[in-house]
Write an enzyme that holds these catalytic residues in place. Structure first.
Site, PDB file in Angstrom:
ATOM      1  N   GLU A 288      23.978   1.885  19.204  1.00  0.00           N
ATOM      2  CA  GLU A 288      25.131   2.253  18.369  1.00  0.00           C
ATOM      3  C   GLU A 288      25.383   1.241  17.268  1.00  0.00           C
ATOM      4  OE1 GLU A 288      28.817   3.125  20.429  1.00  0.00           O
ATOM      5  OE2 GLU A 288      28.105   5.093  21.027  1.00  0.00           O
ATOM      6  N   HIS A 309       3.907   2.400  36.939  1.00  0.00           N
ATOM      7  CA  HIS A 309       3.190   3.559  37.483  1.00  0.00           C
ATOM      8  C   HIS A 309       3.631   4.850  36.804  1.00  0.00           C
ATOM      9  CE1 HIS A 309       1.451   1.159  40.820  1.00  0.00           C
ATOM     10  NE2 HIS A 309       2.476   0.389  40.497  1.00  0.00           N
ATOM     11  N   LYS A 423      30.594  15.771  18.211  1.00  0.00           N
ATOM     12  CA  LYS A 423      31.976  16.109  18.594  1.00  0.00           C
ATOM     13  C   LYS A 423      32.503  17.225  17.715  1.00  0.00           C
ATOM     14  CE  LYS A 423      33.349  11.501  20.123  1.00  0.00           C
ATOM     15  NZ  LYS A 423      34.180  10.351  19.798  1.00  0.00           N
TER      16      LYS A 423
HETATM   17  O1  PA5 Z   1      31.316   1.812  21.539  1.00  0.00           O
HETATM   18  C1  PA5 Z   1      32.130   2.681  21.319  1.00  0.00           C
HETATM   19  O2  PA5 Z   1      33.109   2.489  20.591  1.00  0.00           O
HETATM   20  C2  PA5 Z   1      32.013   4.053  21.962  1.00  0.00           C
HETATM   21  O3  PA5 Z   1      30.851   4.173  22.709  1.00  0.00           O
HETATM   22  C3  PA5 Z   1      33.199   4.326  22.857  1.00  0.00           C
HETATM   23  O4  PA5 Z   1      33.284   3.318  23.821  1.00  0.00           O
HETATM   24  C4  PA5 Z   1      33.128   5.683  23.537  1.00  0.00           C
HETATM   25  O5  PA5 Z   1      32.942   6.688  22.590  1.00  0.00           O
HETATM   26  C5  PA5 Z   1      34.399   5.959  24.332  1.00  0.00           C
HETATM   27  O6  PA5 Z   1      35.509   5.908  23.499  1.00  0.00           O
HETATM   28  P1  PA5 Z   1      36.981   5.763  24.044  1.00  0.00           P
HETATM   29  O7  PA5 Z   1      37.075   4.474  24.783  1.00  0.00           O
HETATM   30  O8  PA5 Z   1      37.836   5.804  22.838  1.00  0.00           O
HETATM   31  O9  PA5 Z   1      37.231   6.922  24.980  1.00  0.00           O
END
Ligand code: PA5
Length: 447
Positions: A288, A309, A423
């Protein structure tokens, strides 16, 4: 005292040492952008000094909340996804006994997770398992609006209320969310749940050293003070402005140099399945943070020797765009040696008296050399042992190196604009209020 170290000797035949050394000034500059908050995404740098800023009062509050939940729970269900899930899951799995989940008599409650997927079967089976159990819920969502954990929380909240009554249920729920925004905050305030705040300047994937990670980890019975101490130790090491003394600089620089030479996939390998979820957490952190603007190293993972393996063949002889980073644990927690056998039908007496870990270490060395021969550079991250302290060092090491890596790539390592695309489509397909236009468009597209 020993600390996490990085060993780059098995990358040397793939790089020009002068080019590597030229990175020193760049990473020092990038580190300054992080510490002085002058780089991209600088409003999300609250994690940088966090290990030094967490107060004893905060630790005490987390520990005492964990104690209250532990007293009334055989199981604690942690609801969250992405950064609100992976860090806690990774640390708990790494530190826990690997068969604790099968034991009925245990000192600590089982920590189970929900809202990290949308599987109906998963949530049905979890609810079913909890039918006779005394359980509590820790609901985690920074935004407080993420669909997966929101659905899970609605289900488990209603289940707790139906089983224990509203008043008792509210004692079994702890929320971790934004201080003022989001549906989870509204619900928390309305129902008066015990809650912790995720600071505005800490993004999900950098939040494991906040209550997001620390509360579930404390619920599982681990020493969060030692984790903080480990991360603090790495925070100091990571500030040394000398390439040689700073493993964070070395890791960030070498992976970027390898990337520029076409090594666009990094495989994080372990020889200890305890670390499998550390790899999942790491994949989110790096994927990310770096994967944007058509750039970034693709983070993958393997658990050896099991995956030798399965994926071993590909790593040895497939597309040559891979480098490997091994987390190598120096010392095992327990001792188990290979016994002598009078008959020796299995021809293993040449190993009799040797610890299994000796064989594992030889497998690691043999694999490293084979992969290097197969044109796969190998970075080694050495941890003296698996303990709260060294997991704290490892977490901070990866976080800091990730921020510097993002800056080396010239991307913002703290946003995740690409996560919104699925989303938007999902909400359009679900006909969520407010998505009427998108619903019309997507229906046309799929009709
Ligand atoms: O790193 C990030 O910001 C995302 O992966 C969030 O942690 C994830 O989308 C969950 O979001 P939230 O904590 O707002 O539910």
């Amino acid at each position: 005292m020993k600390h996490l170290q990085v060993d780059l000797k098995n990358t040397s035949s793939f790089i020009d040492l002068e080019k590597f050394n030229n990175y020193e000034n760049r990473v020092i500059e990038n580190n300054e952008q992080v510490t002085k908050k002058t780089g991209k995404g600088n409003d999300f740098l609250g994690w940088v000094e966090l290990p030094g800023h967490i107060s004893q009062d905060q630790i005490t509050e987390i520990n005492s909340t964990a104690k209250s939940l532990r007293e009334i729970s055989e199981v604690i269900v942690v609801i969250g996804i992405g950064g609100s899930y992976l860090g806690a899951k990774a640390v708990i799995e790494t530190l826990s006994g690997q068969f604790d989940y099968l034991k009925s008599e245990i000192e600590n409650p089982h920590i189970l997770f929900a809202g990290q997927n949308l599987s109906e079967d998963y949530h049905y089976e979890l609810l079913d398992f909890l039918r006779e159990k005394k359980y509590s819920v820790v609901a985690i969502s920074k935004s407080g609006t993420t669909t997966e954990p929101a659905i899970a929380f609605r289900i488990f909240r209603q289940n707790l209320e139906a089983r224990f009554g509203k008043e008792e249920a509210s004692k079994r729920i702890v929320a971790i969310t934004d201080k003022s925004k989001g549906a989870l905050r509204d619900l928390t305030d309305q129902e008066n749940y015990k809650s912790f705040v995720i600071d505005d300047d800490i993004g999900g994937r950098y939040s494991v050293l906040t209550p997001v990670g620390l509360l579930p980890i404390a619920c599982a019975g681990f020493d969060i003070n030692a984790i903080i101490e480990g991360s603090k130790s790495m925070m100091h090491i990571a500030d040394k402005n000398s390439f040689k003394e700073n493993p964070v600089y070395q890791y960030a620089a070498i992976r970027h140099l390898l990337y520029t030479k076409g090594k666009t996939t990094e495989i994080l390998a372990n020889y200890n399945p305890r670390l499998n979820f550390i790899a999942e957490w790491w994949k989110q952190l790096y994927g990310e943070s770096e994967g944007k603007e058509n750039k970034g190293i693709f983070p993958a993972s393997v658990s050896f020797t099991a995956d030798l393996h399965s994926l071993g063949q590909y790593i040895q002889e497939g597309l040559r765009n891979i480098f490997e980073t091994v987390i190598s644990i120096e010392k095992t927690r327990y001792d188990l040696t290979i016994p002598q056998d009078e008959d020796n039908f299995d021809k293993l007496n040449y190993l009799a008296g040797k610890p299994i870990d000796y064989v594992n270490k030889m497998a690691e060395l043999g694999t490293t050399l084979a992969h290097v021969d197969g044109n796969v550079p190998n970075i080694k991250i050495i941890l003296p042992e698996i303990s709260e302290f060294y997991i704290g060092e490892l977490i901070y090491f990866f976080e800091k190196a990730c921020a510097i890596s993002g800056y080396l790539l010239d991307v913002n390592p703290f946003d995740q604009p690409g996560v919104e695309a699925y989303k938007k489509n999902m909400f359009a397909l679900l006909e969520k209020p407010g998505f009427e236009e998108e619903t019309k468009k997507i229906k046309n597209r799929i009709s």
